[in-house]
Design a protein around this motif. Sequence first.
Motif, PDB file in Angstrom:
ATOM      1  N   LYS A 121     -13.081 -27.632  -1.371  1.00  0.00           N
ATOM      2  CA  LYS A 121     -12.586 -29.001  -1.227  1.00  0.00           C
ATOM      3  C   LYS A 121     -11.635 -28.966  -0.042  1.00  0.00           C
ATOM      4  O   LYS A 121     -11.039 -27.942   0.253  1.00  0.00           O
ATOM      5  CB  LYS A 121     -11.807 -29.465  -2.466  1.00  0.00           C
ATOM      6  CG  LYS A 121     -12.641 -29.639  -3.701  1.00  0.00           C
ATOM      7  CD  LYS A 121     -13.420 -30.928  -3.649  1.00  0.00           C
ATOM      8  CE  LYS A 121     -14.254 -31.094  -4.893  1.00  0.00           C
ATOM      9  NZ  LYS A 121     -15.462 -31.828  -4.648  1.00  0.00           N
ATOM     10  N   GLU A 122     -11.471 -30.080   0.609  1.00  0.00           N
ATOM     11  CA  GLU A 122     -10.545 -30.134   1.740  1.00  0.00           C
ATOM     12  C   GLU A 122      -9.206 -30.732   1.306  1.00  0.00           C
ATOM     13  O   GLU A 122      -9.111 -31.361   0.249  1.00  0.00           O
ATOM     14  CB  GLU A 122     -11.152 -30.951   2.888  1.00  0.00           C
ATOM     15  CG  GLU A 122     -12.344 -30.298   3.546  1.00  0.00           C
ATOM     16  CD  GLU A 122     -12.031 -29.014   4.309  1.00  0.00           C
ATOM     17  OE1 GLU A 122     -10.849 -28.618   4.423  1.00  0.00           O
ATOM     18  OE2 GLU A 122     -12.993 -28.388   4.790  1.00  0.00           O
ATOM     19  N   ASP A 144      -9.307 -34.212   0.360  1.00  0.00           N
ATOM     20  CA  ASP A 144      -9.944 -34.401  -0.954  1.00  0.00           C
ATOM     21  C   ASP A 144      -8.910 -34.242  -2.069  1.00  0.00           C
ATOM     22  O   ASP A 144      -8.943 -34.972  -3.058  1.00  0.00           O
ATOM     23  CB  ASP A 144     -11.073 -33.391  -1.172  1.00  0.00           C
ATOM     24  CG  ASP A 144     -12.200 -33.540  -0.167  1.00  0.00           C
ATOM     25  OD1 ASP A 144     -12.469 -34.682   0.266  1.00  0.00           O
ATOM     26  OD2 ASP A 144     -12.797 -32.511   0.191  1.00  0.00           O
ATOM     27  N   LEU A 166      -8.108 -36.652  -5.128  1.00  0.00           N
ATOM     28  CA  LEU A 166      -8.411 -36.189  -6.482  1.00  0.00           C
ATOM     29  C   LEU A 166      -7.193 -36.188  -7.400  1.00  0.00           C
ATOM     30  O   LEU A 166      -7.303 -36.491  -8.583  1.00  0.00           O
ATOM     31  CB  LEU A 166      -8.989 -34.770  -6.442  1.00  0.00           C
ATOM     32  CG  LEU A 166     -10.408 -34.627  -5.917  1.00  0.00           C
ATOM     33  CD1 LEU A 166     -10.745 -33.163  -5.704  1.00  0.00           C
ATOM     34  CD2 LEU A 166     -11.388 -35.272  -6.887  1.00  0.00           C
TER      35      LEU A 166
END
Length: 159
Positions: free
Chosen positions: A6-7, A10, A14
């Motif tokens: 995931k970056e 992100d 999230l």
Amino acid sequence: MSHARKEYKDFMALAPEAYEVVLALGKVAAAAGIDKQLLELIKLRASQINGCAFCVQYHILQSESLGMSADKLNLVVVWREAPQFSPRERAALAWTEALTLLSGGVSDEVYAQASAEFSEKELAYLTSAVASINVWNRFGAAFRWTPPARQKPVGAAAS
């Protein structure tokens, strides 16, 4: 080569509450007057220890933007052997390592060294900064965030 799970962006989407809390914790030491270059040194060192590529690159770029010398940045990983670091920086780096590698606790020697260079209040805020970067490192290493790119100066030709 590892790939991002995931970056960073992100993570913000999230878990926005976690992002905001960790971000806020990371700001209190600077707001309390701890030198920003010193804070970048400790964040860089903790990130090196924790193997967080995103955070290592991010704090190198932040340090450069604050005018920190390349020699100092290049030698953070071996700060004990490098003459570029002041007694205050050495105390902060030792404190950072002790708190990042917490398995053995914090020795009386490291505590005494840190207490000689920082007031009780400063040491509390320095500890908050170390805690914050260690939290960021856990996210960055777990999700393998891609390190940020160096920004080209405005007007620079594309290469």
